[in-house]
Design an enzyme around this catalytic site. Structure first.
Site, PDB file in Angstrom:
ATOM      1  N   TRP A   1       0.833  -1.201   0.000  1.00 18.57           N
ATOM      2  CA  TRP A   1       0.000   0.000   0.000  1.00 18.57           C
ATOM      3  C   TRP A   1       0.872   1.257   0.000  1.00 18.57           C
ATOM      4  CZ3 TRP A   1      -3.868  -1.428   4.517  1.00 18.57           C
ATOM      5  CH2 TRP A   1      -4.643  -2.531   4.102  1.00 18.57           C
TER       6      TRP A   1
ATOM      7  N   ASN B   1       0.221  -0.867  -9.939  1.00 18.52           N
ATOM      8  CA  ASN B   1      -1.186  -0.810 -10.319  1.00 18.52           C
ATOM      9  C   ASN B   1      -1.969   0.166  -9.460  1.00 18.52           C
ATOM     10  OD1 ASN B   1      -3.681  -1.877 -11.669  1.00 18.52           O
ATOM     11  ND2 ASN B   1      -4.151  -2.469  -9.565  1.00 18.52           N
ATOM     12  N   HIS B   2      -1.613   0.238  -8.178  1.00 19.34           N
ATOM     13  CA  HIS B   2      -2.405   1.050  -7.261  1.00 19.34           C
ATOM     14  C   HIS B   2      -1.531   1.577  -6.135  1.00 19.34           C
ATOM     15  CE1 HIS B   2      -2.832  -3.285  -6.054  1.00 19.34           C
ATOM     16  NE2 HIS B   2      -2.365  -2.787  -4.920  1.00 19.34           N
TER      17      HIS B   2
ATOM     18  N   ASP C   1      -6.634   3.065  -7.687  1.00 17.72           N
ATOM     19  CA  ASP C   1      -6.138   2.460  -8.934  1.00 17.72           C
ATOM     20  C   ASP C   1      -5.518   3.527  -9.837  1.00 17.72           C
ATOM     21  OD1 ASP C   1      -6.226  -0.137 -10.503  1.00 17.72           O
ATOM     22  OD2 ASP C   1      -7.074   1.252 -11.963  1.00 17.72           O
TER      23      ASP C   1
ATOM     24  N   ASP D   1       3.701  -6.725  -8.740  1.00 15.81           N
ATOM     25  CA  ASP D   1       2.407  -7.095  -8.161  1.00 15.81           C
ATOM     26  C   ASP D   1       1.269  -6.765  -9.142  1.00 15.81           C
ATOM     27  OD1 ASP D   1       1.012  -7.797  -5.555  1.00 15.81           O
ATOM     28  OD2 ASP D   1       0.063  -5.870  -6.010  1.00 15.81           O
TER      29      ASP D   1
ATOM     30  N   GLU E   1       3.046 -10.745 -11.608  1.00 15.77           N
ATOM     31  CA  GLU E   1       1.995 -11.551 -10.971  1.00 15.77           C
ATOM     32  C   GLU E   1       0.774 -11.562 -11.886  1.00 15.77           C
ATOM     33  OE1 GLU E   1      -0.575 -11.696  -6.788  1.00 15.77           O
ATOM     34  OE2 GLU E   1      -0.211  -9.801  -7.774  1.00 15.77           O
TER      35      GLU E   1
END
Ligand SMILES: *[C@@H]1O[C@H](CO)[C@@H](O)[C@H](O)[C@H]1NC(C)=O
Ligand SMILES: *[C@@H]1O[C@H](CO)[C@@H](O)[C@H](O)[C@H]1NC(C)=O
Ligand SMILES: CC(=O)N[C@H]1CO[C@H](CO)[C@@H](O)[C@@H]1O
Length: 503
Positions: A104, A142-143, A222, A253, A277
């Protein structure tokens, strides 16, 4: 004029070829030890005697890993992959979780103080290199972390903190709401259609891929990969990370949720091995990501390992998916750059899932370590974690993994080894047994487990060179005799058996 144009064209061509070819040779034949930073070695400052709860920070540090590198190297591993270390959102997500796992981000350019300092990261990478180990960093592109309010957004690092929110995907529907309201109820990937879950067994008509790409991962913001500012931020950042810290490779990831066109640019900017991934059973879809990333974690195979290596399991099914993966028509660009594993941080540990059956784990680990590709061992596997750690399992699995690495060395499968690019091929697959050949090894694994032990015999056809050979057991209890075009193997237990022909 024409000559100038011709030279310009040649240069353009040479440029694109050079940039497209990332040198991944150092990774072929590596054996990765995978570490969750917060959970591996607690730092000096944390109250390390206190037990630590599942969703909380436990105090593991980067410098703790540095101390343990000789231990990891002594087991025969020659690379480590560590979970993300960039600065994390300090607030909780919708399920009251903390960011201890590192997935995160709040600021891509800083190192989270819970893990240590940039200096600690330099020391870890340098120490790994001194031990001739490669260093792989896990990253999320990605986020970012969970976002619930505009304040959360403004508390992110520079380049991510614009309260207008153009850096994040927002519902493209006509009834789009202001960003502050969107944060309360973002479109999520869960809304992409039931066929997308859990393993993306989808075709173009059954699962809404746009929602996969643009939807949020729960409440995790996102990133909008179509936004040129976001693209520049991420491309500059990956180049900065590699060049600043001397990183040898990245694990990416949630790569399936990033548009392939951006992945291609990202791979080029990274300029080192990236293993993505991509969680799917669909090998055609999975293989297509090797067009844009150098490597992919081998989910179409490894997602079947736990079921295949259990007493109720069926190894013929695993054999079928392995045969499919090896066929050129399936589309893999380089099977030696796939990352194979028994278990990981997103799943139950193998021993937990198999009620502590160490023999089944040994069989699964033998498959992962001797098949082609890059084996990944989840930290703690050497301690029998998940099976109720006993003194016995602690040393037993560690010694076993060391023995597998020794066999890899002897067989020439390790980085720099003569047979590092040899392909394994299935020679037998039935409900109980999987046999494959690779280089000068014949490997026989089974799922009989501790309950189903005892002597057994299996016979199967082998390649011409091996017909009539005598056999020695390199690992395990058993023997083999050649009989015409066949070899008949007698196993004395349900452990794995590795055989080699002698002239
Ligand atoms: C999170 O914690 C709060 C406060 O303790 C509690 O009210 C809420 O139910 C928790 N939410 C979840 C999803 O556990
Ligand atoms: C697998 O993926 C490919 C490529 O995306 C797609 O064409 C095919 O329909 C998928 N197959 C299944 C069974 O979902
Ligand atoms: C033996 C065993 O418990 N197998 C289970 C392990 O976990 C997978 C995935 O959750 C299940 O499908 C297996 O049945």
């Amino acid at each position: 004029m024409r000559a100038t144009l011709f030279v310009a064209l040649l240069c353009a061509l040479a440029g694109s070829l050079a940039s497209a070819a990332v040198d991944t040779s150092a990774w072929v034949g590596r054996n990765i030890y995978f570490i969750v930073v917060d959970r591996f070695v607690r730092g000096q400052t944390s109250s390390s005697s206190e037990p630590c709860d599942g969703h909380d920070w436990c105090g593991g540090t980067i410098s703790g890993i540095t101390e343990k590198l000789p231990y990891i190297s002594a087991m025969g591993f020659d690379a480590i992959w560590i979970t993300p270390i960039v600065k994390q959102t300090p607030w909780l997500d919708n399920w009251n979780g903390t960011a201890y796992h590192g997935y995160w981000a709040s600021d891509f350019y800083e190192v989270d103080p819970n893990f240590g300092t940039p200096e600690d990261l330099h020391t870890l990478v340098d120490t790994a290199h001194e031990l001739e180990m490669l260093f792989m960093l896990d990253i999320v592109a990605n986020h970012v972390g969970p976002l619930h309010t505009l304040d959360d957004v403004m508390n992110l690092g520079p380049g991510l903190n614009d309260p207008m929110g153009a850096q994040f995907h927002q519902d493209p529907h006509p009834d789009a709401v202001p960003f502050a309201d969107y944060l309360l109820d973002p479109l999520t990937m869960m809304e992409a259609g039931p066929e997308c879950w859990p393993y993306y067994t989808f075709g173009p008509d059954t699962c809404d891929f746009t929602t996969i790409l643009d939807g949020w991962f729960g409440d995790l913001g996102d990133l909008n990969h179509e936004n040129p500012d976001v693209q520049t931020y991420l491309l500059d950042w990956i180049d900065y990370m590699r060049s600043t810290y001397g990183i040898d490779g990245f694990r990416l990831d949630t790569a399936l949720y990033i548009p392939p066109s951006f992945l291609a640019s990202f791979q080029e900017a990274a300029d080192v091995y990236i293993v993505g991934e991509i969680v799917t059973y669909n090998q055609t879809l999975h293989a297509s990501y090797q067009e844009v990333l150098t490597g992919v974690l081998n989910f179409p195979i490894t997602e079947h390992i736990k079921t295949a290596f259990s007493s109720e399991g069926d190894l013929s099914f695993l054999g079928d998916v392995l045969v499919t993966q090896n066929q050129p028509a399936t589309g893999y660009k380089d099977v030696h750059l796939l990352g194979n594993f028994v278990d990981n941080h997103d799943s139950d540990r193998f021993l937990f899932n198999h009620t502590g059956d160490v023999l089944q784990l040994k069989n699964a680990a033998t498959f992962v370590n001797l098949w082609h590709g890059i084996p990944v061992t989840y930290y703690g596997t050497e301690g029998g974690w998940g099976g109720g750690v006993t003194e016995k399992s602690l040393s037993e699995m560690g010694e076993f993994l060391k023995a597998l690495n020794d066999i890899r060395e002897l067989a020439g499968f390790r980085a720099g080894g003569e047979l590092v690019r040899s392909e394994a091929s299935v020679v037998l697959a039935n409900a109980r047994y999987l046999a494959f050949s690779r280089g000068a090894l014949l490997v026989l694994v089974n799922n009989r487990g501790e309950e189903g032990g005892g002597e057994d015999e299996v016979c199967f056809d082998v390649v011409e060179e091996w017909q009539g050979a005598s056999w020695v057991a390199v690992m395990g209890d058993g023997s083999a005799v050649s009989d015409g075009s066949q070899v008949c193997v007698t196993t004395e237990s349900s452990g794995p058996l590795v055989l080699s022909p002698v002239a």
